[in-house]
Enzyme design. Structure first.
Site, short mmCIF file in Angstrom:
data_model
loop_
_atom_site.label_atom_id
_atom_site.label_comp_id
_atom_site.label_asym_id
_atom_site.label_seq_id
_atom_site.Cartn_x
_atom_site.Cartn_y
_atom_site.Cartn_z
N GLU A 126 -9.71 -14.65 28.54
CA GLU A 126 -9.78 -15.91 29.27
C GLU A 126 -9.35 -17.11 28.44
OE1 GLU A 126 -12.16 -13.63 29.31
OE2 GLU A 126 -12.71 -13.20 31.40
N PHE B 140 -27.14 -11.60 36.41
CA PHE B 140 -26.07 -10.93 35.68
C PHE B 140 -24.83 -11.83 35.64
CE2 PHE B 140 -22.32 -8.05 35.72
CZ PHE B 140 -22.46 -7.59 34.41
N GLN B 141 -24.27 -12.00 34.47
CA GLN B 141 -23.09 -12.85 34.23
C GLN B 141 -23.30 -14.28 34.72
OE1 GLN B 141 -19.51 -10.68 35.52
NE2 GLN B 141 -19.43 -9.78 33.46
N LYS C 172 -20.45 -17.60 44.23
CA LYS C 172 -19.80 -16.52 44.96
C LYS C 172 -20.10 -16.57 46.45
CE LYS C 172 -19.08 -11.63 45.28
NZ LYS C 172 -19.03 -10.34 44.67
#
Lengths: 566, 161
Positions: A50, A112-113, A162
Site C-alpha cells: 500500500e 478485525f482489521q 463497509k
C-alpha cells in the site's frame, strides 16, 4: 432517478472528478468498491504494497498536476499507506486517499482489521473524514477533491465504512462547493504588490528564491517572465527545480545544504530575497541566524503559516504564486519609471559577481579514470535523454546527485520526496508518472539501499507494462548516512554497510525485466543507450566509486557560506 | 506572555482533537482550554490560554485558521475583554476554622454549595487572579480538592462616543 449502491456512487463521483487511473490494493473492507470499479473505465493499478499505491498516486499527481487517487483497505492497508500520505503532505501534493473501514456498528470495538485511520492521519493530511451517514458520502468526496486541489494542495483521506458503501442511495446533483471555514486567498493585495515591486526596483543584489509552490501553481511562465524582465538571478529549492530553466544564464541552481556555491553566496550577499512558493526549510537556510542577514525579504505564499514561520518577512504576499507573479509582471509593464534595459544595466555588477562565483566554484567532481563516478552517470543520463526525461529519485546521495547534475529545464520533470525524505519513493512514483505518460521516458535514480525499500513494485511496473528505467548508483553503502559518518563520526560506519545485496541484474530477470550492469566508466554510456532503447522495464546497476560524497555540503547547524567543497 | 485565543469551530466529532493535536504536534503550550456549544448548535467556541513570544502566538493563530473546521480565530488580548474562570474548592472546615472559611468565601463573593461535618465545597467565579487569591488564602487552612474550569473570555462591546 433510481438508487445505486454507495460503492457505485463513489465510482461515479471519481468519474465526475475526471479520474481515469487509481492505485490500490484490495481487502475485506473495500471489496464492494473494487467490485464497482470493475464496471467502470477507471483502471486500478494493483500495487504490491500500500505504501507503493500512495507513492504512485503521488508521482501521478506531481507530473500531471491532477489529484492522485489511492484506494486502500482498512487496518494494515490503511496504516501501510501512512508513509505515503505523510510524504505527500510534506510536499503539498494533491491526493485523495480512500480507505475502507469496518462496518459502522463495529467501529470502536477492536474489530478485525480496524484502525482509527482518521486519528492516525490527522497530523499528516490536509484534512480527513470518516463518512458516517450515507447522504454525506458524495458531498464529502467532492469536498475532499476540492480541498486536495485548491489552496496549498495536500492529501485528503476519506474513510468509508463497509456497510455504508453497500447502502443504496440516490446520487446527488453536483452543486457548487462552499466551505465557509476554508477560503484560501488566491489573489494578492495590490498594495503589497506595489510595495514589493517598488522595493525590487531599489534592490542592488536581488535574488529570486523559488520553491515547489511555483510548480504546484503552474506559474513557471510567470516566474520566468519576471526573472528575465528584471534580470534577477534565480535559485531553486529541491522542490522548485525546473520551475525556471536550469540551463538558463540567470539560474544559479539549487541552494541550501547541497546547493551550489553561487546560490549560497548570492543569498548570503543579497540585499533583497524574493521567496516564491518556498518555506525556508532548514535544509535550505542552514543556520537561521546567519541566513540572508543582509536582505529584506519578500515572501509570496498561499499558506499564511509559511510566512514568518522561520524567518522574519518584510513584505508578505498571501496569494496563489501564479496570480502574485502575474500581478508583479503587470505592475512592471505599466510602470513608466521602469525600464528593463536600465534595470539590466543596474544589476550588471551583481550578475558579474555571480558569474565570478560560478567560474570559481562550479558544481564539480573529480574524475579518476575507469571508476564510475555517480555524477558522470547522471550527466550521461541527461545528455542521452536530452534533458527531457521525467526523473524520480529515492532519497540520499542518489537524490542530491540527481538534483545537482540533471539540469532540469521544465517543471514537473523532477519527482522527489523533499520534505519527508522517504526512501522507497522513487520506484512507485516512477510507475505513477509512467501510467500518466506511457510514451515518455521515466527514470528512477536510486541507490542500492533505497531501491530495496519498495523493490516489490517491479512486479507492478511489469504487470502494467511500465517501461520505467531504474538507475541504481550502487556503492554498497547507505551512502548519505555513510558520508555523515565519514565527516562527523570519525569514519565509524555504524550499520551503513550492506554486505548482502541482491544481484540486481538477476533480480531484473526474475521480474521479467531487463538487467544491465556497468562496472567501468566506458560501460556507462552503452548501458544507458541500451536501456533507453529497450521498451521494457530496465534495471541498470552502476557499480560506482564507493566513498564518493555529495558536495558542496553545508554541515548541519552551520551557515550556508561555510560549505565543504569538492 | 499569556494570550487568550477564542476559536469558533464546527461542532463535529474529532474537531477538538485536531486543535489539541496541533498544539502538541507543534510544541505549543496549552495553559487552559475550555469548549462548549454556542447559540448555533453546529458551532462550538473554544477558549485556549497559551504562553509564548508574539511570533509563536502568531503561528498558533495562523495554524488554527488553517484547520479546515476552524471558522474564526480571535486573539482576545488585542482587545479590551472580560475573562472569567470558575473554581470548585473543597476546603477543610473543622470547628476552629469553619467561621474563618465562611468569612473568606463571603469576602470573595463565593458560595458554599456543599457542606459536611469536616468540609465545605465552595463555588467561585472571577478573573484568574481572583481565583488565585482565594486559593492562596485558603491553602493554609487546607484545600482538599480543587477543580478549575479554565478561562473563558469575551471582548467588551465597542463603545460609541
Amino acid at each position: 432517478m433510481g438508487k445505486i449502491t454507495g460503492s457505485q456512487a463513489v465510482v461515479r463521483c471519481l468519474q465526475e472528478e475526471g479520474v481515469k487511473t487509481i492505485f490500490g490494493y484490495p481487502g475485506g473492507a473495500v471489496l464492494d468498491l473494487f467490485d464497482a470499479l470493475m464496471d467502470s473505465d477507471i483502471t486500478n493499478v494493483l500495487v504490491r504494497h500500500e505504501q507503493g499505491a500512495v507513492h504512485a498516486a503521488d508521482g501521478f499527481a506531481r507530473v500531471t498536476g491532477e489529484v492522485g487517487v489511492a484506494l486502500l483497505t482498512s487496518g494494515p492497508g490503511a496504516t501501510n499507506g501512512v508513509t505515503g500520505i505523510a510524504t505527500a503532505h510534506m510536499d503539498s501534493i494533491p491526493l485523495v486517499i480512500l480507505t475502507g473501514q469496518v462496518p459502522r456498528p463495529l467501529i470502536g470495538n477492536d474489530a478485525f482489521q480496524e484502525v482509527d485511520i482518521v486519528g492516525i492521519t490527522r497530523p499528516c493530511t490536509k484534512h480527513n473524514y470518516l463518512v458516517s451517514n450515507v447522504e454525506d458520502l458524495i458531498p464529502t468526496l467532492r469536498k475532499a477533491f476540492h480541498i486536495a486541489r485548491t489552496g496549498r494542495p495536500g492529501p485528503v483521506l476519506v474513510d468509508l465504512p463497509k456497510d455504508l458503501v453497500a447502502t443504496k442511495l440516490i446520487y446527488p446533483e453536483k452543486t457548487p462547493i462552499h466551505l465557509s471555514s476554508y477560503q484560501p486567498t488566491f489573489y494578492p493585495h495590490p498594495v503589497q504588490i506595489e510595495k514589493a515591486c517598488r522595493r525590487i526596483m531599489k534592490a542592488a543584489k536581488p535574488v529570486l528564491y523559488v520553491g515547489g509552490g511555483v510548480i504546484l501553481s503552474n506559474s513557471s511562465k510567470e516566474l520566468t517572465e519576471l526573472a528575465e524582465k528584471l534580470s534577477i538571478p534565480v535559485t531553486m529549492t529541491l522542490m522548485g527545480l525546473g520551475s525556471y530553466p536550469g540551463s538558463q544564464k540567470l539560474s544559479m541552481g539549487m541552494l541550501g545544504m547541497h546547493g551550489t556555491y553561487t546560490a549560497n553566496m548570492a543569498v548570503a550577499e543579497s540585499d533583497l530575497l524574493i521567496a516564491v512558493g518556498a518555506r525556508f526549510d532548514d535544509r535550505v537556510t542552514g543556520k537561521l541566524a546567519d541566513f540572508a542577514t543582509k536582505a529584506d525579504i519578500i515572501h509570496i505564499d498561499i499558506d499564511p503559516t509559511s510566512i514568518s514561520k522561520n524567518v522574519r518577512v518584510d513584505i508578505p504576499i498571501v496569494a496563489d504564486c501564479k496570480n502574485a507573479l502575474a500581478a508583479m509582471n503587470k505592475w512592471f509593464d505599466t510602470e513608466s519609471s521602469f525600464k528593463p534595459a536600465e534595470q539590466g544595466e543596474r544589476l550588471k555588477p551583481w550578475l558579474t559577481l555571480i558569474s565570478e562565483w560560478t567560474a570559481k566554484h562550479p558544481l564539480a567532481y573529480k574524475d579518476n579514470g575507469t571508476i564510475i563516478k555517480p555524477q558522470y552517470v547522471i550527466e550521461t543520463l541527461h545528455q542521452l535523454t536530452g534533458g527531457q526525461a521525467i526523473i524520480t529519485t529515492e532519497v540520499g546521495q542518489n537524490q542530491m546527485w540527481a538534483a545537482q547534475f540533471y539540469t532540469f529545464d521544465y517543471p514537473r520533470h523532477f519527482v522527489t520526496s523533499g520534505g519527508l525524505g522517504t526512501m522507497g519513493f522513487g520506484l512507485p512514483a516512477a510507475i505513477g508518472a509512467q501510467m500518466a505518460f506511457p510514451n515518455r521516458t521515466v527514470i528512477d535514480i536510486a541507490g542500492d539501499g533505497s531501491i530495496q525499500m519498495n523493490i516489490q513494485e517491479l512486479a507492478t511496473a511489469k504487470q502494467y507494462s511500465c517501461p520505467v528505467k531504474v538507475a541504481i548508483l550502487n556503492n554498497g553503502y547507505l551512502g548519505m548516512v555513510r558520508q555523515w559518518q565519514e565527516l562527523f563520526y570519525c569514519k565509524r560506519y555504524a550499520s551503513t554497510t550492506m554486505d548482502v545485496v541482491p544481484d540486481f541484474v538477476e533480480l531484473a530477470k526474475a521480474y521479467g525485466a531487463v538487467g544491465l550492469r556497468a562496472t567501468t566508466k566506458s560501460e556507462v554510456e552503452p548501458v544507458i543507450r541500451e536501456a533507453l532503447a529497450t521498451n521494457n522495464l530496465v534495471i541498470m546497476d552502476f557499480k560506482i566509486e564507493r566513498e564518493e560524497g555529495v558536495y558542496p555540503m553545508v554541515p548541519a547547524g552551520k551557515a550556508n557560506t561555510e560549505m565543504l567543497l569538492v | 506572555m499569556k494570550h487568550t485565543i477564542s476559536v469558533l469551530l464546527q461542532n463535529k466529532p474529532g474537531v477538538l482533537s485536531r486543535v489539541t493535536g496541533l498544539f502538541s504536534g507543534r510544541g505549543f503550550n496549552i495553559e487552559s482550554l475550555c469548549v462548549a456549544e454556542t447559540l448555533d448548535p453546529n458551532v462550538s467556541c473554544l477558549t485556549v490560554v497559551s504562553r509564548g513570544e508574539d511570533t509563536i502566538i502568531e503561528q498558533i493563530t495562523k495554524q488554527l485558521n488553517k484547520l479546515i473546521d476552524v471558522i474564526k480565530v480571535t486573539e482576545i488580548n488585542d482587545k479590551d475583554f472580560v475573562e472569567r474562570e470558575m473554581v470548585l474548592l473543597r476546603v477543610k472546615a473543622e470547628a476552629a476554622t469553619r467561621a474563618e472559611v465562611l468569612r473568606v468565601v463571603d469576602i470573595f463573593r463565593g458560595k458554599v454549595v456543599d457542606v459536611s461535618a469536616k468540609s465545605y465545597a465552595i463555588e467561585l467565579t472571577g478573573s484568574a487572579s481572583k481565583i488565585q487569591a482565594i486559593i492562596d488564602i485558603l491553602r493554609p487552612i487546607g484545600i482538599k480538592e480543587i477543580i478549575r474550569t479554565g478561562i473563558i473570555a469575551m471582548p467588551r462591546a465597542t463603545k460609541t462616543k
